[in-house]
Design a protein around this motif. Structure first.
Motif, PDB file in Angstrom:
ATOM      1  N   GLN A  38       0.704  -0.978   0.041  1.00 30.01           N
ATOM      2  CA  GLN A  38       0.228  -0.254  -0.463  1.00 30.01           C
ATOM      3  C   GLN A  38       0.572   1.545   0.372  1.00 30.01           C
TER       4      GLN A  38
ATOM      5  N   TYR B 173       0.505   4.157  -2.974  1.00 36.53           N
ATOM      6  CA  TYR B 173       0.372   5.870  -2.566  1.00 36.53           C
ATOM      7  C   TYR B 173       1.986   6.274  -3.061  1.00 36.53           C
TER       8      TYR B 173
ATOM      9  N   TYR C 241      -3.403  12.777   1.683  1.00 34.43           N
ATOM     10  CA  TYR C 241      -3.858  11.651   1.647  1.00 34.43           C
ATOM     11  C   TYR C 241      -5.687  12.093   1.223  1.00 34.43           C
ATOM     12  N   ASP C 242      -6.281  12.238   1.927  1.00 33.49           N
ATOM     13  CA  ASP C 242      -7.951  12.967   2.188  1.00 33.49           C
ATOM     14  C   ASP C 242      -7.826  13.715   1.533  1.00 33.49           C
TER      15      ASP C 242
ATOM     16  N   THR D  67      -6.703   8.766  -1.229  1.00 31.24           N
ATOM     17  CA  THR D  67      -7.403   7.394  -1.225  1.00 31.24           C
ATOM     18  C   THR D  67      -8.270   6.774  -1.688  1.00 31.24           C
ATOM     19  N   GLN D  68      -9.405   7.850  -2.119  1.00 32.78           N
ATOM     20  CA  GLN D  68     -10.057   7.080  -3.248  1.00 32.78           C
ATOM     21  C   GLN D  68      -9.179   6.597  -5.088  1.00 32.78           C
TER      22      GLN D  68
ATOM     23  N   ASP E 239      -6.453   5.567  -4.832  1.00 34.55           N
ATOM     24  CA  ASP E 239      -5.644   3.745  -3.695  1.00 34.55           C
ATOM     25  C   ASP E 239      -6.582   2.812  -3.923  1.00 34.55           C
TER      26      ASP E 239
END
Length: 86
Positions: free
Chosen positions: A7, A11, A30-31, A73-74, A76
């Protein structure tokens, strides 16, 4: 939250693609909503192409939903699904 090595690598690659396509100097969170950093319809297409090339995947028409590409995040999550897990 602890990430697996797999992961973390995803990323890192996603961040690299996003930075290149959006011409960013700093990594977004990430968000972070990528539309606030300039992600629009044209750059989304460019990002999709870059991600397909980097991860050796193909996004199908059903995958081309704006929400899937709104945050790191989405992105990923959909790539993990395409690659067969986290």
């Amino acid at each position: 939250m602890s990430m697996s090595m797999q992961q973390e690598e995803r990323y890192s690659t996603i961040l690299s693609c996003v930075k290149q396509v959006l011409e960013l100097n700093e990594e977004p969170g990430y968000d972070t909503d990528l539309s606030m950093l300039g992600l629009d319809s044209i750059t989304t297409v460019n990002l999709i192409v870059a991600l397909e090339n980097e991860f050796d995947i193909i996004f199908e028409n059903d995958d081309l939903v704006v929400d899937y590409f709104s945050t790191i995040t989405q992105i990923d999550a959909i790539i993990a699904e395409k690659k067969g897990g986290r």
